[in-house]
Design a protein around this motif. Structure first.
Motif, mmCIF file in Angstrom:
data_model
loop_
_atom_site.group_PDB
_atom_site.id
_atom_site.type_symbol
_atom_site.label_atom_id
_atom_site.label_comp_id
_atom_site.label_asym_id
_atom_site.label_seq_id
_atom_site.Cartn_x
_atom_site.Cartn_y
_atom_site.Cartn_z
ATOM 1 N N VAL A 193 -35.405 79.697 -3.660
ATOM 2 C CA VAL A 193 -34.358 78.775 -3.218
ATOM 3 C C VAL A 193 -33.459 79.464 -2.208
ATOM 4 N N VAL A 194 -33.131 78.752 -1.140
ATOM 5 C CA VAL A 194 -32.180 79.246 -0.147
ATOM 6 C C VAL A 194 -31.068 78.214 -0.022
ATOM 7 N N ASP A 195 -29.831 78.671 -0.067
ATOM 8 C CA ASP A 195 -28.688 77.776 0.076
ATOM 9 C C ASP A 195 -28.459 77.477 1.558
ATOM 10 N N VAL A 196 -28.284 76.195 1.876
ATOM 11 C CA VAL A 196 -28.058 75.774 3.253
ATOM 12 C C VAL A 196 -26.796 74.932 3.309
ATOM 13 N N ARG A 197 -26.239 74.845 4.509
ATOM 14 C CA ARG A 197 -25.059 74.019 4.741
ATOM 15 C C ARG A 197 -25.323 73.079 5.904
ATOM 16 N N ILE A 198 -24.743 71.904 5.829
ATOM 17 C CA ILE A 198 -24.793 70.968 6.941
ATOM 18 C C ILE A 198 -23.362 70.573 7.275
ATOM 19 N N PRO A 199 -23.031 70.428 8.561
ATOM 20 C CA PRO A 199 -21.640 70.126 8.951
ATOM 21 C C PRO A 199 -21.322 68.643 8.910
ATOM 22 N N PHE A 200 -21.983 67.893 8.006
ATOM 23 C CA PHE A 200 -21.739 66.465 7.892
ATOM 24 C C PHE A 200 -22.098 66.039 6.475
ATOM 25 N N ALA A 201 -21.840 64.793 6.164
ATOM 26 C CA ALA A 201 -22.199 64.248 4.851
ATOM 27 C C ALA A 201 -23.457 63.397 4.984
ATOM 28 N N ALA A 202 -24.361 63.515 4.018
ATOM 29 C CA ALA A 202 -25.592 62.721 4.006
ATOM 30 C C ALA A 202 -25.692 62.000 2.665
ATOM 31 N N GLU A 203 -25.935 60.709 2.736
ATOM 32 C CA GLU A 203 -26.026 59.898 1.519
ATOM 33 C C GLU A 203 -27.476 59.836 1.039
ATOM 34 N N LEU A 204 -27.632 59.742 -0.288
ATOM 35 C CA LEU A 204 -28.945 59.466 -0.858
ATOM 36 C C LEU A 204 -29.131 57.964 -0.991
ATOM 37 N N SER A 205 -30.388 57.552 -1.052
ATOM 38 C CA SER A 205 -30.756 56.168 -1.316
ATOM 39 C C SER A 205 -31.616 56.115 -2.569
ATOM 40 N N THR B 82 -23.899 62.160 -2.728
ATOM 41 C CA THR B 82 -23.622 62.525 -1.344
ATOM 42 C C THR B 82 -23.824 64.021 -1.176
ATOM 43 N N LEU B 83 -24.571 64.401 -0.143
ATOM 44 C CA LEU B 83 -24.864 65.806 0.145
ATOM 45 C C LEU B 83 -23.903 66.349 1.191
ATOM 46 N N GLY B 84 -23.684 67.656 1.169
ATOM 47 C CA GLY B 84 -22.930 68.310 2.237
ATOM 48 C C GLY B 84 -21.438 68.078 2.125
ATOM 49 N N ARG B 85 -20.819 67.706 3.253
ATOM 50 C CA ARG B 85 -19.362 67.575 3.323
ATOM 51 C C ARG B 85 -18.933 66.211 2.762
ATOM 52 N N TYR B 86 -19.155 66.031 1.453
ATOM 53 C CA TYR B 86 -18.887 64.728 0.841
ATOM 54 C C TYR B 86 -17.411 64.369 0.859
ATOM 55 N N GLU B 87 -16.523 65.361 0.907
ATOM 56 C CA GLU B 87 -15.098 65.047 0.921
ATOM 57 C C GLU B 87 -14.683 64.306 2.186
ATOM 58 N N ASP B 88 -15.517 64.376 3.219
ATOM 59 C CA ASP B 88 -15.199 63.692 4.469
ATOM 60 C C ASP B 88 -15.412 62.181 4.381
ATOM 61 N N VAL B 89 -16.241 61.728 3.446
ATOM 62 C CA VAL B 89 -16.633 60.317 3.434
ATOM 63 C C VAL B 89 -16.297 59.600 2.131
ATOM 64 N N VAL B 90 -15.739 60.302 1.163
ATOM 65 C CA VAL B 90 -15.388 59.683 -0.117
ATOM 66 C C VAL B 90 -13.886 59.433 -0.137
ATOM 67 N N ALA B 91 -13.505 58.158 -0.075
ATOM 68 C CA ALA B 91 -12.083 57.814 -0.018
ATOM 69 C C ALA B 91 -11.467 57.710 -1.405
ATOM 70 N N ARG B 92 -12.265 57.312 -2.390
ATOM 71 C CA ARG B 92 -11.755 57.222 -3.757
ATOM 72 C C ARG B 92 -12.903 57.513 -4.711
ATOM 73 N N GLU B 93 -12.580 57.788 -5.950
ATOM 74 C CA GLU B 93 -13.563 58.251 -6.928
ATOM 75 C C GLU B 93 -14.735 57.287 -7.068
ATOM 76 N N ASP B 94 -14.456 55.973 -7.124
ATOM 77 C CA ASP B 94 -15.501 54.994 -7.423
ATOM 78 C C ASP B 94 -16.006 54.260 -6.188
ATOM 79 N N GLU B 95 -15.737 54.781 -4.994
ATOM 80 C CA GLU B 95 -16.183 54.101 -3.781
ATOM 81 C C GLU B 95 -17.700 54.162 -3.663
ATOM 82 N N THR B 96 -18.324 52.997 -3.411
ATOM 83 C CA THR B 96 -19.774 52.948 -3.256
ATOM 84 C C THR B 96 -20.173 53.385 -1.854
#
Length: 667
Positions: free
Chosen positions: A411-423, A519-533
């Protein structure tokens, strides 16, 4: 003097110490004039290429600053078109190098220390002067088209692409136009000159090396393309960072999209035009696009002429498969699903199974839609083929039980400078519950964890779905919107034979029928509230972008502002009300939703009439659905007929026409 990278309405100015976004007059009237970022604060960048339909963007990611939505109003984003994309590709490559350097050094090395000397097999860095530019752009390439033809032919890239070579700098003191001239020579071919304003600084260094019987060399990135019977080229003397892999242009693609999955080939503009022409031609059935037959099929079903409906549907299925084959994509599913509905009404379950299986076989890597897969399971049951089940692993949307990571890799730890959502998290609710349970986290509270990403097996030169595993359990797949960016990370050479692990946020609602968002990566950038879809987050981000565009257009004045005012409903562009209408419907406030939808219909028709085009159909459809829900069929027919009357002759939405046929049948 800074180097400028000109985009759409704004530019980046880069010097030895900073990168500055400068908004042009119209954009600057809406936002501020510009924002400067020290190079030492750059930790990455986000890049989306432009295509024939939409613009691309480059966003600078700054340390300790949350990355905003990459739109024109963001102080660290510049939007660009295909005409300037190559400039922004070079800027992206250099910014990635700067970001990597910032992780290990306290000072960013000068991007202009580019000259090297060759003495035998040894090289030495020359750093006695500073050009104060990111990359040194060669000038005069158009005078040496034959040279580029030879260079790329020898490189096995007859239509061009990108190659990397050592360029020799040659002083031309006898040049009749400029005695300070410095020529750029690659593999014995002159390809241009150092810009005149820099030549007086560079030529003395080249001459000193020549006196020592040394030649002066620099790494060169050469981009060229052969189209319309001529060569266009650009040479960049750029030692900053590792060079991008070489790639070539081709006239025919054997993969979905414009660029091959491995990045080694890209489709030319001419090739793309031919591909789209072939795609549109393949869609034709007796001179009409197969999608235009939807109302004809609906009318045949209303008339109970199932034989006619199936005959037309069979032609549409053929056209959908032909068109999809051109783009190496999944066929449109509606003709197959409509045929399956007709066969089921006739109780011909074997025929229903056959048409659904045909669709699955036509899908790349057998990635059928979930609706087709679900219908196929039921059709096989009705046909008495209960043991003949669908292979869920071959279906993109197939529901699954808890699936575990099949094997363990380093396993290698990686970072992305954005947020990516799962489906497709809803297909893995049990796994998500297990992940939360193992961490002693109750639904309704977010878990901050890490996910392992793995691309599914796929055909050569294709793209596989990227799955995410937490604690070894499959919890979803990377959304198609961000999948290409994620694949680029996990396919890097240094990650071969390893699993990439990335930080993530997991949320499961406490409802009886829970929703999940990972949400992967910088999830704090795209999550406005705890239960936001995820859908609410994307709608919020889109609303912000649309509001910025509206403000920008109104501030521009003139025809652009007048055009925007025609589109206004209650002070907003009518397209900004889409999520509000849906929210009103969810809240059972149908009267308010209908009133707002009708106002949006008015605005869409005003805009369409001025531009002599068909109105946007979405709000007519919303109003029609609300009328149907209330039982007012005559009003549903009137609003659908109103749309058709507002369309120029021979144009309009086939979905609206299909809905109108069905509505009239209920009168």
């Amino acid at each position: 003097m800074p180097t400028s990278f000109n985009g759409y309405g704004a530019r980046f100015d880069v010097d030895a110490a900073s990168i500055t976004k400068v908004n042009e007059s119209m954009t600057g009237a809406v936002f501020d004039r510009g924002t400067s970022v020290p190079l030492t604060a750059v930790v990455g960048c986000r890049f989306k290429p432009a295509n024939v339909f939409v613009k691309g963007y480059l966003q600078v990611v700054v340390a300790a600053v949350a990355a905003a939505k990459p739109v024109a109003g963001d102080p660290n984003t510049v939007v660009f078109t295909r005409n300037t994309q190559s400039d922004f590709e070079r800027l992206r490559d250099w910014l990635e190098t700067v970001a990597g350097t910032n992780q290990t050094l306290t000072e960013v090395p000068s991007a202009t220390q580019i000259l090297t000397q060759r003495n035998g097999g040894r090289r030495g860095r020359v750093s006695t002067f500073d050009l104060s530019v990111v990359d040194l752009e060669v000038v005069g390439e158009s005078n040496y088209r034959a040279a580029f033809a030879q260079l790329f032919l020898m490189a096995g890239k007859p239509l061009g692409g990108v190659i990397w070579r050592d360029a020799e700098l040659v002083a031309e003191q006898a040049n009749p136009h400029d005695r300070n001239a410095v020529a750029v020579v690659i593999d014995g071919h002159k390809v241009g000159h150092v810009p005149a304003e820099l030549a007086p600084t560079i030529q003395p260094t080249v001459l000193r090396a020549a006196k020592r019987h040394e030649s002066t060399h620099v790494a060169a990135r050469i981009w060229a393309i052969y189209e319309d019977a001529t060569w266009s080229a650009r040479v960049t003397l750029s030692p900053s960072g590792d060079p991008e892999p070489e790639w070539r242009y081709v006239d025919e693609a054997h993969w979905p999209g414009r660029m091959s999955p491995d990045g080694t080939e890209r489709l030319t503009d001419a090739g793309l035009r031919r591909q789209l022409e072939a795609h549109y031609a393949a869609r034709l059935v007796r001179g009409r696009d197969f999608d235009d037959y939807r109302p004809d099929i609906a009318q045949a079903r209303v008339d109970q002429d199932n034989a006619l409906a199936l005959s037309v549907l069979d032609d549409c299925i053929d056209a959908a498969e032909r068109a999809a084959a051109v783009l190496l994509a999944r066929p449109a599913s509606w003709p197959t699903e409509q045929a399956a509905i007709v066969y089921r009404s006739l109780k011909d379950y074997d025929a229903e199974v056959a048409v659904l299986e045909r669709f699955v076989a036509a899908c790349p890597d057998n990635m059928a839609t979930k609706s087709v897969q679900t219908r196929l399971v039921r059709a096989r049951q009705l046909a008495g083929r209960v043991g003949d089940v669908v292979d869920s692993a071959s279906c993109h949307d197939a529901p699954a039980e808890i699936t575990r990571l099949p094997d363990q890799l380093p396993v290698v730890d990686v970072r992305i400078p954005f947020a990516a959502e799962l489906s497709y998290e809803k297909d893995h609710i049990d796994a998500i519950r297990a992940v939360l349970g193992d961490a002693n986290i109750q639904p309704g509270t977010a878990l901050h964890s890490a996910a392992v990403l793995r691309e599914r097996p796929h055909r050569p030169r294709s793209r596989g779905i990227v799955d995410a595993f937490i604690d070894g359990m499959l919890v979803g797949s990377v959304s198609a919107i961000e999948a290409d960016d994620i694949r680029e990370v996990i396919r890097r050479e240094q990650h071969a034979g390893k699993d990439c692990r990335i930080r993530c946020r997991v949320y499961l609602s406490p409802d009886a029928r829970p929703n999940a968002r990972i949400t992967l990566g910088r999830y704090e950038d795209v999550v406005a509230r705890e239960d936001e879809t995820e859908s609410a987050a994307r709608a919020r981000q889109e609303d912000t972008e649309l509001a910025a565009l509206r403000t920008q257009r109104l501030a521009a004045g003139g025809e652009e502002a007048a055009d925007q005012r025609r589109r206004l409903v209650r002070g907003k562009d009518y397209v900004e009300w889409s999520s509000t209408i849906k929210e009103l419907k969810r809240e059972k406030r149908d009267d308010a939703a209908l009133q707002l939808a009708l106002e949006c219909v008015d605005a869409a028709e005003r805009d369409a009439k001025f531009h002599a085009r068909e109105p946007a159909p979405a709000y007519t459809e919303q109003a029609a659905m609300l009328y149907r829900k209330s039982g007012n069929v005559s009003a549903e027919v009137r609003i659908l007929e109103r749309y058709q009357q507002a369309c120029p002759t021979g144009r309009g939405s086939s979905a609206i026409a299909e809905r109108l046929v069905k509505a009239r049948a209920r009168l």
